[in-house]
Design an enzyme around this catalytic site. Structure first.
Site, PDB file in Angstrom:
ATOM      1  N   HIS A 159       0.839  -1.193   0.000  1.00 24.44           N
ATOM      2  CA  HIS A 159       0.000   0.000   0.000  1.00 24.44           C
ATOM      3  C   HIS A 159       0.873   1.242   0.000  1.00 24.44           C
ATOM      4  O   HIS A 159       1.894   1.291   0.708  1.00 24.44           O
ATOM      5  CB  HIS A 159      -0.923   0.019   1.223  1.00 24.44           C
ATOM      6  CG  HIS A 159      -2.007  -0.991   1.137  1.00 24.44           C
ATOM      7  ND1 HIS A 159      -2.793  -1.126   0.025  1.00 24.44           N
ATOM      8  CD2 HIS A 159      -2.442  -1.929   2.021  1.00 24.44           C
ATOM      9  CE1 HIS A 159      -3.679  -2.101   0.242  1.00 24.44           C
ATOM     10  NE2 HIS A 159      -3.481  -2.599   1.433  1.00 24.44           N
ATOM     11  N   LYS A 555     -13.949   3.865   7.609  1.00 26.45           N
ATOM     12  CA  LYS A 555     -14.454   4.878   6.675  1.00 26.45           C
ATOM     13  C   LYS A 555     -15.978   4.772   6.535  1.00 26.45           C
ATOM     14  O   LYS A 555     -16.650   5.750   6.218  1.00 26.45           O
ATOM     15  CB  LYS A 555     -13.775   4.698   5.309  1.00 26.45           C
ATOM     16  CG  LYS A 555     -14.149   5.762   4.281  1.00 26.45           C
ATOM     17  CD  LYS A 555     -13.200   5.734   3.105  1.00 26.45           C
ATOM     18  CE  LYS A 555     -13.394   4.526   2.237  1.00 26.45           C
ATOM     19  NZ  LYS A 555     -14.623   4.602   1.406  1.00 26.45           N
TER      20      LYS A 555
END
Length: 890
Positions: A159, A555
């Site tokens: 990532h 999120k």
């Protein structure tokens, strides 16, 4: 960054917050020396004017940090605004370089402390201490059984949160070696002068190296970057972890008989295998990633065998080989006559040495793919055990269970593959592929390139397993698993790709959203009845792996509700697995930043529900976290020891009973916090126009321009909805804006909804889940700056949303301080508080430069054909610098 007073002001700041505690003298000397070297380089490179400009901004931000008045902050802002864009660029580079040097000094101090302190076998944050406590609770025999089944499984991912270039990381690593050499030299000695001169040269290299990548790395570049951690640290460090634990547990017996510590580390990787949303990871890339890793480990084993073999100069008269060892030599001699003749000539009466040197040659043959190599690592393990048994029978116990045991541990840990390569793909990609395949089978359609690639992946996995063994690749992670059918689809696709000659697959569901976490136990109960799943469960002794996503759930509903949902999901899954007689491994998709499940892993492990650990812990390690935890041998050993100790202790009756009782006692508190935090989070993220406002008040769009990783920053092209925005830039952008919203938003409202301060203080003391959550939020908030946050939020024309963020920030800060004690954040963690205070004024300087660039880009005439490239570069430089200053950014 003056030669003799570097960091004096920062030390004063620390003293103010810590009642006289200052930087350790050795670290203060390192920071002063490295800062002085950077100051010298700045003068030599840019002249006194550059040095003076850097100093002006540095002193102004320190004054603003200590003064906290609007006047002081405005003065620092004016200085940042007055620079030309070119000068601001150079100043940003200087502060970024400084952060790299301070990070190095801090890491060096950690290593120094670890070496001076040594092991404390009574501490429960070591495996030895955890074993002692576990033995006291369950008895030594049961504790040994659990130790034998222990497993720690970090999985490295690519990532894009490591903002440093590999060239910068390499320069810092060389500086670390020189700093150690400087430590070892006597003051004033020629060696000390030589080390300082070479450090100056290296700091000059760091300054002159472009801090930003010219282009995004390809997936294979990311593979090679991760391989550097294995080459420089993990390959040799992990066996030393095993040995150190065995030394403490067995004392003088360690190294003279079979160890009780198993090879409990397994390393995984998604680098080159994770194709969810990354079109650049293809089947060909996956094959190449496996080949690169295999080449690295086989080279490592070859060198290790040669090194141990050369030292094994034991004469046949005093240490005669066993009949099995003699037969092994004859077999090797027949297969490799020329090399055997050469080795025998050099070692005429040293049979064990001859065998190991020929084993090294055979590993080299395996690496090159020539005839006569090993077909799998089990063959090499068998040969090593033959040598070990022969040495033991001849009375050479120290050699049998010394160097040869290290070789055995390395092969057990890494095989011929180094890291277990895992494939990940989105469930919707599978669904589309199957729809096309079913249509094509009925003669009503053709296959797209995407579907052809999906099938090619299964063939690539089959090829990797045949070449490097089943452990090399076999886990297939299905992201956004929302039904049992999503998992069954993997087996159908494998059948389409390979008919009845497919690879061995362990299909791993990844539950990411709030709704998916709630549905997880039901989905698992359904899928284990599927024939392919049931067959695999039977073949593995009913072992099952389940992955939990931290990023998207946070999120989705905010960090507080996500943490509570993750706990409940683990409790339900673990209880179901217990009833079904399944050996469960929960795979934690924890990122580096707090908004993505980051924070200290050992405290998080000890807060998990009963039976959700059971001696097995697997998690993702990514970006800057990989190098921070595994880049330096002493730190890597300490990290592995701490996490493994927590993994062993988490399933002790005392810990499980404590967590279970706390969850029951504070269930109503959890329910109240869940509802209140979700409502508060939704009032922000579901407000009309939130997504474009978020993109305006943070450098979210610009972060996507950084050449951080091969993977795109978002799944779609629009910022009208958060659904298509990946969790990584969501967290990264809030961090860059010095708001860190993803790590704390909603906690203040949740605690306020409970309202009973005494009850919450009790919960903080006795409920590990809440304590871990609050402590992580304290660290997240300590890295925020309300004054800078206001400037970012002011970039958007939404006073309502900006006010909501700042109000929640103040409320959360107030409650966290009340629960943790003291007058400021992190007063209960003085070392961490010192580290944050030491960096914050310098991060402020970069934030002011970033704000200046971002404001210029936002205010640009919309008719301009393209953004100002100089302002864009300044912004990206500041992003890299802030990432270095804050450390856990994405």
């Amino acid at each position: 960054m003056t030669p003799d007073t570097t960091h004096t002001e920062a030390i004063r700041i620390v003293g103010r917050f810590e009642a006289g505690r200052e930087l350790p003298e050795a670290m203060r000397a390192d920071v002063r020396m490295l800062g002085a070297l950077l100051g010298q380089v700045l003068r030599e490179s840019g002249g006194d004017d550059l040095f003076d400009d850097v100093e002006r901004l540095r002193q102004a931000t320190i004054e603003a940090y200590t003064d906290e008045s609007a006047e002081a902050f405005d003065r620092a802002t004016r200085i940042a605004e007055e620079f030309s864009v070119q000068r601001a660029d150079e100043v940003a580079k200087a502060f970024t370089a400084y952060f790299h040097l301070v990070n190095l000094a801090e890491e060096h101090q950690r290593v120094r402390v670890l070496r001076e302190r040594g092991d404390d076998p009574t501490s429960t944050d070591t495996v030895a201490g955890a074993f002692a406590q576990l033995s006291a609770e369950v008895g030594e025999e049961e504790a040994r059984r659990r130790l034998g089944a222990l497993r720690f499984h970090p999985v490295f991912t690519a990532h894009p949160t490591e903002a440093r270039r590999r060239a910068v990381s390499s320069s810092i690593r060389r500086l670390a070696e020189l700093l150690s050499a400087h430590d070892a030299a006597a003051e004033g000695a020629p060696e000390a002068h030589r080390a300082r001169r070479r450090m100056l040269e290296e700091v000059d290299t760091l300054w002159r190296t472009a801090p930003l990548r010219a282009q995004k790395p390809a997936p294979t570049d990311e593979v090679r970057t991760v391989m550097s951690v294995f080459d420089e640290t993990l390959f040799t460090t992990v066996p030393h972890v095993y040995r150190r634990i065995d030394d403490v547990l067995r004392g003088e017996d360690s190294g003279s008989s079979a160890p009780i510590v198993p090879a409990f580390v397994r390393v995984g990787t998604w680098v080159g295998g994770d194709r969810d949303g990354n079109p650049f990871v293809t089947a060909a890339v996956t094959r190449e990633a496996a080949a690169i890793a295999a080449d690295h480990v086989l080279r490592g084993l070859e060198r290790a065998l040669e090194r141990i073999g050369r030292t094994l100069t034991l004469d046949a008269e005093g240490t005669p080989p066993s009949a099995e060892a003699t037969a092994l030599w004859e077999e090797l001699q027949a297969a490799h006559p020329d090399v055997a003749h050469e080795v025998a000539t050099r070692s005429p009466s040293e049979p064990h040495r001859r065998i190991l040197l020929l084993l090294a040659h055979r590993v080299g043959v395996t690496r090159r793919g020539d005839d006569g190599g090993y077909t799998d690592p089990e063959q090499l393990l068998g040969d090593l055990r033959t040598v070990q048994s022969s040495l033991e029978a001849a009375g050479a116990h120290r050699h049998a269970f010394g160097g040869v045991q290290h070789l055995i541990w390395q092969v057990q840990t890494y095989g011929f593959h180094l890291a277990e390569l895992e494939v990940r793909q989105h469930s919707q990609v599978h669904a589309r592929a199957l729809a096309e395949l079913d249509a094509a089978e009925s003669g009503s359609g053709s296959l797209s390139a995407e579907t052809e690639e999906v099938l090619a992946v299964f063939r690539a996995v089959r090829e990797i397993q045949r070449t490097y063994g089943p452990r090399a690749a076999g886990r297939y992670v299905v992201s956004f698993t929302q039904s049992a059918q999503d998992l069954a689809n993997v087996h159908r696709l494998a059948q389409y790709a390979c008919a009845d000659d497919g690879p061995v697959l362990d299909v791993v569901p990844l539950f990411e959203t709030f709704a998916d976490l709630q549905a997880a136990a039901g989905i698992l109960a359904e899928i284990v009845t599927h024939p392919a799943f049931a067959a695999r469960l039977a073949a593995t002794g009913r072992r099952l792996e389940v992955m939990l996503g931290y990023s998207d759930s946070s999120k989705d509903v905010g960090p507080v509700a996500a943490n509570l949902a993750l706990y409940e999901a683990q409790a339900e899954i673990a209880a179901w697995a217990q009833r079904e007689g399944i050996e469960l491994t929960l795979f934690h998709g924890r990122g580096g930043a707090l908004g993505r499940g980051g924070g200290p892993a050992n405290s998080a492990i000890l807060a998990q529900p009963p039976h959700s650990v059971d001696g097995r812990f697997k998690l993702t390690e990514q970006g800057e976290v990989i190098f921070a935890r595994y880049g330096e041998p002493a730190i890597a050993m300490r990290h592995i020891d701490q996490v493994t100790a927590a993994t062993l202790l988490a399933s002790s009756p005392g810990v499980e009973q404590r967590n279970s009782a706390a969850a029951a006692r504070f269930a109503e508190v959890a329910s109240t916090m869940d509802r209140a935090s979700r409502d508060r989070f939704f009032s922000l993220v579901k407000a009309d126009g939130f997504a474009p406002w978020f993109a305006t008040v943070t450098p979210m769009e610009e972060v996507g321009l950084l050449a951080l990783g091969s993977r795109p920053a978002r799944r779609g092209l629009s910022v009208e909805s958060l659904e298509d925005l990946r969790a990584i830039p969501w967290v990264f952008a809030w961090t860059q804006a010095r708001i860190n919203l993803a790590g704390w938003f909603g906690l203040g409202t949740a605690l306020e909804a409970v309202g009973d301060e005494e009850l919450l203080r009790t919960a903080y003391r006795e409920w590990p889940l809440l304590r871990t959550m609050v402590d992580n939020v304290a660290m997240s908030l300590a890295k925020t700056d309300p004054r800078i946050a206001r400037r970012y939020l002011g970039l958007g024309d939404r006073d309502d949303l900006a006010g909501l963020v700042l109000e929640e920030m103040d409320l959360t800060r107030s409650w966290v301080i009340r629960l943790t004690g003291g007058e400021r954040l992190l007063e209960n963690k003085p070392i961490l508080q010192r580290a944050v205070a030491m960096r914050s004024p310098y991060v402020d300087a970069l934030s002011l430069l970033q704000l200046r660039a971002l404001r210029g880009l936002r205010d640009a005439d919309e008719s301009a054909p393209a953004p100002d490239p100089e302002l864009q570069r300044l912004l990206l430089l500041s992003v890299s610098g802030v990432a270095a200053g804050l450390q856990n950014t994405g």
